[in-house]
Scaffold this motif. Sequence first.
Motif, PDB file in Angstrom:
ATOM      1  N   LYS A  71       0.832  -1.213   0.000  1.00 55.04           N
ATOM      2  CA  LYS A  71       0.000   0.000   0.000  1.00 55.04           C
ATOM      3  C   LYS A  71       0.867   1.264   0.000  1.00 55.04           C
ATOM      4  O   LYS A  71       0.550   2.251  -0.678  1.00 55.04           O
ATOM      5  N   LEU A  72       1.949   1.238   0.774  1.00 57.07           N
ATOM      6  CA  LEU A  72       2.837   2.397   0.820  1.00 57.07           C
ATOM      7  C   LEU A  72       3.502   2.642  -0.525  1.00 57.07           C
ATOM      8  O   LEU A  72       3.593   3.784  -1.005  1.00 57.07           O
ATOM      9  N   ILE A  73       3.960   1.560  -1.152  1.00 54.49           N
ATOM     10  CA  ILE A  73       4.626   1.693  -2.441  1.00 54.49           C
ATOM     11  C   ILE A  73       3.647   2.151  -3.520  1.00 54.49           C
ATOM     12  O   ILE A  73       3.950   3.033  -4.331  1.00 54.49           O
ATOM     13  N   GLU A  74       2.436   1.552  -3.522  1.00 47.90           N
ATOM     14  CA  GLU A  74       1.424   1.924  -4.520  1.00 47.90           C
ATOM     15  C   GLU A  74       1.081   3.409  -4.451  1.00 47.90           C
ATOM     16  O   GLU A  74       0.800   4.050  -5.465  1.00 47.90           O
ATOM     17  N   SER A  75       1.118   3.962  -3.239  1.00 53.25           N
ATOM     18  CA  SER A  75       0.765   5.372  -3.047  1.00 53.25           C
ATOM     19  C   SER A  75       1.987   6.282  -3.065  1.00 53.25           C
ATOM     20  O   SER A  75       1.890   7.463  -2.717  1.00 53.25           O
ATOM     21  N   LYS A  76       3.138   5.700  -3.439  1.00 53.15           N
ATOM     22  CA  LYS A  76       4.383   6.471  -3.560  1.00 53.15           C
ATOM     23  C   LYS A  76       4.745   7.184  -2.249  1.00 53.15           C
ATOM     24  O   LYS A  76       5.109   8.360  -2.229  1.00 53.15           O
ATOM     25  N   ALA A  77       4.600   6.449  -1.154  1.00 46.25           N
ATOM     26  CA  ALA A  77       4.971   7.012   0.139  1.00 46.25           C
ATOM     27  C   ALA A  77       6.488   7.220   0.200  1.00 46.25           C
ATOM     28  O   ALA A  77       7.263   6.325  -0.162  1.00 46.25           O
TER      29      ALA A  77
END
Length: 337
Positions: A71-77
């Motif tokens: 989820k963090l990677i998908e949202s470019k955190a």
Amino acid sequence: MNIFFGEEASAQLSILTNSYDKFFLLTDENVYEIYSSMIASLLPEKEINKIILPSGEQSKNIENVILIWDKLIESKAGRDSLLINFGGGTISDIGGFAASCYKRGIDFVNIPTTLLAMVDASIGGKNAINFKNYKNQIGLFSEPKSIIINPEFLKTLNKRDIYSGMAEIMKYAFIADESLMDLDIDNYLDFIKEAATIKDEIVNMDMKETGLRKILNFGHTIGHALESYYMERDNCLTHGEAVALGIYASLYLSKKYCGLDDNWIMFYDLWFRGVYDYIILSDLDVEKVFSYLSYDKKNKGGKPKFVLISAPEKPQIDVEVRDEDIKDAILLLSGLL
């Protein structure tokens, strides 16, 4: 560590949000169902990316850590992102672990919603997940940016959740502050700030658990073994219930190894029976429970090390206990209720 209570807690969250680019809120299904409207109002002017896990200790596993990272990677955190852990001890544990590993560490905040998390799990920077039914086997030390404690969340808890947290408060009574022994179901709210402060002060003196912080493990050696044992069964014990039983066993061993007066065992017996009379230790296999102790993180040279007490507020760390005495202590619990 920055711990904020009551009304100042909400103000602190508003201050924090001005320092981050993206926000992620980690919670579980039960908490989200109860507090969805409150969650929406936490950061009304900010976009919040929600990560919702199944409820329960069984969710504290590597599969859900990977889900959080996805989820963090998908949202470019990025490193300027903040993870807000909103829930009980399971959420603060897995959230702190995931945040501390992602990009070598992004900031996280703990907002505990259970009594146990308010007085113990959310404080101290220990973040871990379970592995193959062994409790907290994979983890690290990493402190949250802030801990935001609002007792209002406790109004929705059932009595079993409250009792679970009360065990950790009673632990502090035995190792650090005898006055907490006045604890009961009618006054537990009065002890939250004191219990949280005790843990915070101990952690500040010994973050990596090389000495003093070990006293926080009172009741946890056999407690964690019981928790792991019942994790495989339908009648799971909560962490607090397992610790309550572990304290009972530790007091028994404290009498044998540290000369603890019988009166303290009798005191705890009365308190325990008045709170945890609903616990049923069915199918308790002493040898199997004992086997879980070999995976305890506090072991040295393959031997479990216990925290015992010679009297309230006089803890003794790294006490080596004979195997037969450990088994006797476990067997004692099987006939307790």
